[in-house]
Design a protein around this motif. Structure first.
Motif, PDB file in Angstrom:
ATOM      1  N   PRO A 125      60.508  76.465  42.906  1.00  0.00           N
ATOM      2  CA  PRO A 125      60.049  77.408  41.891  1.00  0.00           C
ATOM      3  C   PRO A 125      60.625  78.798  42.147  1.00  0.00           C
ATOM      4  O   PRO A 125      61.102  79.101  43.240  1.00  0.00           O
ATOM      5  N   ARG A 126      60.559  79.637  41.131  1.00  0.00           N
ATOM      6  CA  ARG A 126      61.136  80.971  41.219  1.00  0.00           C
ATOM      7  C   ARG A 126      60.054  82.023  41.434  1.00  0.00           C
ATOM      8  O   ARG A 126      58.963  81.940  40.870  1.00  0.00           O
ATOM      9  N   MET A 127      60.393  83.008  42.267  1.00  0.00           N
ATOM     10  CA  MET A 127      59.613  84.246  42.355  1.00  0.00           C
ATOM     11  C   MET A 127      60.542  85.365  41.904  1.00  0.00           C
ATOM     12  O   MET A 127      61.600  85.585  42.514  1.00  0.00           O
ATOM     13  N   ILE A 128      60.153  86.057  40.848  1.00  0.00           N
ATOM     14  CA  ILE A 128      60.948  87.174  40.329  1.00  0.00           C
ATOM     15  C   ILE A 128      60.209  88.460  40.664  1.00  0.00           C
ATOM     16  O   ILE A 128      59.069  88.673  40.204  1.00  0.00           O
ATOM     17  N   ILE A 129      60.827  89.293  41.486  1.00  0.00           N
ATOM     18  CA  ILE A 129      60.233  90.560  41.916  1.00  0.00           C
ATOM     19  C   ILE A 129      60.959  91.678  41.173  1.00  0.00           C
ATOM     20  O   ILE A 129      62.186  91.788  41.258  1.00  0.00           O
ATOM     21  N   CYS A 130      60.213  92.489  40.465  1.00  0.00           N
ATOM     22  CA  CYS A 130      60.797  93.605  39.725  1.00  0.00           C
ATOM     23  C   CYS A 130      60.571  94.890  40.505  1.00  0.00           C
ATOM     24  O   CYS A 130      59.423  95.295  40.722  1.00  0.00           O
ATOM     25  N   GLY A 131      61.664  95.488  40.951  1.00  0.00           N
ATOM     26  CA  GLY A 131      61.584  96.699  41.749  1.00  0.00           C
ATOM     27  C   GLY A 131      61.932  96.454  43.196  1.00  0.00           C
ATOM     28  O   GLY A 131      61.215  95.737  43.892  1.00  0.00           O
ATOM     29  N   ALA A 132      63.038  97.043  43.664  1.00  0.00           N
ATOM     30  CA  ALA A 132      63.504  96.806  45.034  1.00  0.00           C
ATOM     31  C   ALA A 132      62.910  97.845  45.983  1.00  0.00           C
ATOM     32  O   ALA A 132      63.616  98.651  46.603  1.00  0.00           O
ATOM     33  N   THR A 133      61.593  97.828  46.120  1.00  0.00           N
ATOM     34  CA  THR A 133      60.883  98.750  46.995  1.00  0.00           C
ATOM     35  C   THR A 133      60.724  98.140  48.391  1.00  0.00           C
ATOM     36  O   THR A 133      61.099  96.990  48.622  1.00  0.00           O
ATOM     37  N   ASP A 134      60.112  98.910  49.303  1.00  0.00           N
ATOM     38  CA  ASP A 134      59.800  98.362  50.625  1.00  0.00           C
ATOM     39  C   ASP A 134      58.844  97.173  50.516  1.00  0.00           C
ATOM     40  O   ASP A 134      58.902  96.235  51.310  1.00  0.00           O
ATOM     41  N   PHE A 135      57.965  97.220  49.524  1.00  0.00           N
ATOM     42  CA  PHE A 135      57.050  96.099  49.311  1.00  0.00           C
ATOM     43  C   PHE A 135      57.818  94.849  48.875  1.00  0.00           C
ATOM     44  O   PHE A 135      57.459  93.738  49.230  1.00  0.00           O
ATOM     45  N   THR A 176      66.745  85.016  31.512  1.00  0.00           N
ATOM     46  CA  THR A 176      66.778  84.104  32.658  1.00  0.00           C
ATOM     47  C   THR A 176      65.791  82.960  32.454  1.00  0.00           C
ATOM     48  O   THR A 176      64.728  83.154  31.839  1.00  0.00           O
ATOM     49  N   PRO A 177      66.098  81.753  32.935  1.00  0.00           N
ATOM     50  CA  PRO A 177      65.175  80.638  32.750  1.00  0.00           C
ATOM     51  C   PRO A 177      63.934  80.759  33.637  1.00  0.00           C
ATOM     52  O   PRO A 177      64.032  81.116  34.814  1.00  0.00           O
ATOM     53  N   VAL A 178      62.769  80.480  33.066  1.00  0.00           N
ATOM     54  CA  VAL A 178      61.509  80.435  33.801  1.00  0.00           C
ATOM     55  C   VAL A 178      60.791  79.159  33.392  1.00  0.00           C
ATOM     56  O   VAL A 178      61.141  78.516  32.408  1.00  0.00           O
ATOM     57  N   ASP A 179      59.774  78.779  34.180  1.00  0.00           N
ATOM     58  CA  ASP A 179      58.973  77.625  33.810  1.00  0.00           C
ATOM     59  C   ASP A 179      57.531  77.843  34.263  1.00  0.00           C
ATOM     60  O   ASP A 179      57.175  78.947  34.704  1.00  0.00           O
ATOM     61  N   ALA A 180      56.729  76.803  34.171  1.00  0.00           N
ATOM     62  CA  ALA A 180      55.303  76.930  34.463  1.00  0.00           C
ATOM     63  C   ALA A 180      55.012  77.141  35.939  1.00  0.00           C
ATOM     64  O   ALA A 180      53.853  77.337  36.314  1.00  0.00           O
ATOM     65  N   ARG A 181      56.045  77.110  36.810  1.00  0.00           N
ATOM     66  CA  ARG A 181      55.844  77.364  38.237  1.00  0.00           C
ATOM     67  C   ARG A 181      56.280  78.764  38.636  1.00  0.00           C
ATOM     68  O   ARG A 181      56.056  79.190  39.763  1.00  0.00           O
TER      69      ARG A 181
END
Length: 358
Positions: free
Chosen positions: A184-194, A242-247
């Motif tokens: 599954p994909r994790m999409i993180i928006c924002g390239a911060t320290d977090f 970008t492709p996403v799904d239910a996961r």
């Protein structure tokens, strides 16, 4: 197994009995990964390979024995020394190979696992040879214990595979699960320290991590080594293409309205598992007001986890990332997010995969 699909289906059509040898464990250096298969039919015809030649002869003989006896066999092959007649891996690793006979009783499950269009987990009992294919909609083949089916679904969900022991005492079963699905994909928006810390947690949880950052100075892959990709683009534009799904899980960490609002409007209208956004209580109230002004409905708003994460009391980016990862697990698996000592529910309840309800 899918690499042998065309030939196996021919054998099924011809009502051919055959033995299927599968690599179920690898230690050290070995030619092929777990899940690689070789098949031998009643006439001695062979397809596929489990070792690139090192132990092929011995596995072939095992397949012929299993066809004759019907009893599955699990065998370990280790390092072979300078003795030219030794059977083993010259590369120094070890292979565990499981061989089982495939007859009409197992064909339905095998064929379900061969369907290249489907994301499925193929489960084999490493003692009895029973086989089933588990997908999101149910299981085909052997009637496995519900705990095994739940395990297979959870492993399919993250694209994992391997040998697992389920149950205890006389109900203990050792199974090998092969999954045919991308992680599954994790999409993180924002390239911060977090984001740097959350990418590490996401990878640990089995996600393929993408960090999306519009600011060139921050969109540097070297800053986020645990992300499989870093995309330099406005996050809302990226989500629309970008492709996403239910996961898929989407984590918005920019806490800047000019980034947050457009990307959250896009994310909350996608069929994904989780949408979370970072920010203070005050920022969250302002964010929700802006989202309603942008047309987000109450039903869509209920899917937003904001402020993001569980209340663990963490202070550092790493502790915050653990809190976010824990919330994602709880939302996707239906957990209460309470301490186990404060509940009396089963520790391993039936797995779920759903979007958050407020």
């Amino acid at each position: 197994m899918r690499e042998l699909g065309t030939q196996l289906l021919r054998w099924h059509a011809a009502d051919t009995v055959y033995a299927l040898a599968t690599v179920v464990g690898v230690r050290g250096s070995a030619p092929f990964p777990a899940g690689t298969s070789m098949a031998v039919d009643e006439s001695g015809a062979v397809w596929g390979s489990v070792s690139g030649g090192c132990v092929e002869g011995a596995v072939y003989d095992l397949c012929r024995e299993v066809i004759a006896s019907g009893a599955p066999v699990r065998r370990r092959f280790g390092f072979s020394d300078s003795d030219a007649f030794a059977i083993g891996l010259t590369c120094g690793g070890e292979l565990d190979v499981f061989v089982q006979r495939i007859t009409a009783a197992e064909r339905v499950a095998v064929e379900a696992g061969l369907d290249s269009r489907a994301a499925v987990a193929v489960v084999r009992d490493l003692e009895s040879g029973a086989i089933a294919t588990v997908g999101p909609e149910g299981a085909v083949g052997e009637d496995f214990d519900p705990a095994i089916v739940r395990l297979a679904r959870a492993m399919l969900d993250i694209g994992a595979g391997g040998v697992r022991v389920v149950g205890c005492a006389d109900r203990e079963r050792t199974v090998f699960v092969t999954c045919f699905a991308a992680p599954p994909r994790m999409i993180i928006c924002g390239a911060t320290d977090f984001a740097v810390a959350l990418a590490r947690v996401g990878r640990l949880l089995g996600y393929r991590v993408t960090v999306c950052e519009a600011r060139p100075a921050f969109a540097d892959p070297a800053r986020i080594p645990d992300a499989q990709e870093v995309v330099r683009q406005w996050p809302d534009q990226y989500l629309r293409s970008t492709p996403v799904d239910a996961r898929t899980v989407i984590c918005v960490l920019t806490h800047d309205p000019k980034f947050d609002i457009p990307v959250l409007v896009a994310a909350l209208r996608l069929p994904v598992a989780y949408v979370g956004a970072m920010g203070s209580r005050r920022a969250d109230r302002d964010r929700r007001r802006r989202l309603r002004e942008a047309g987000i409905t109450d039903d869509e708003m209920r899917c937003l986890r904001s402020p993001i994460g569980l209340e663990l009391g963490g202070q550092t980016p790493e502790e915050t990332a653990v809190a976010i990862g824990a919330e994602i697990v709880a939302v996707r698996r239906g957990g209460s997010a309470l301490a186990l000592s404060a509940t009396d529910r089963p520790i391993h309840p039936v797995a779920t995969d759903r979007r958050a309800a407020g």
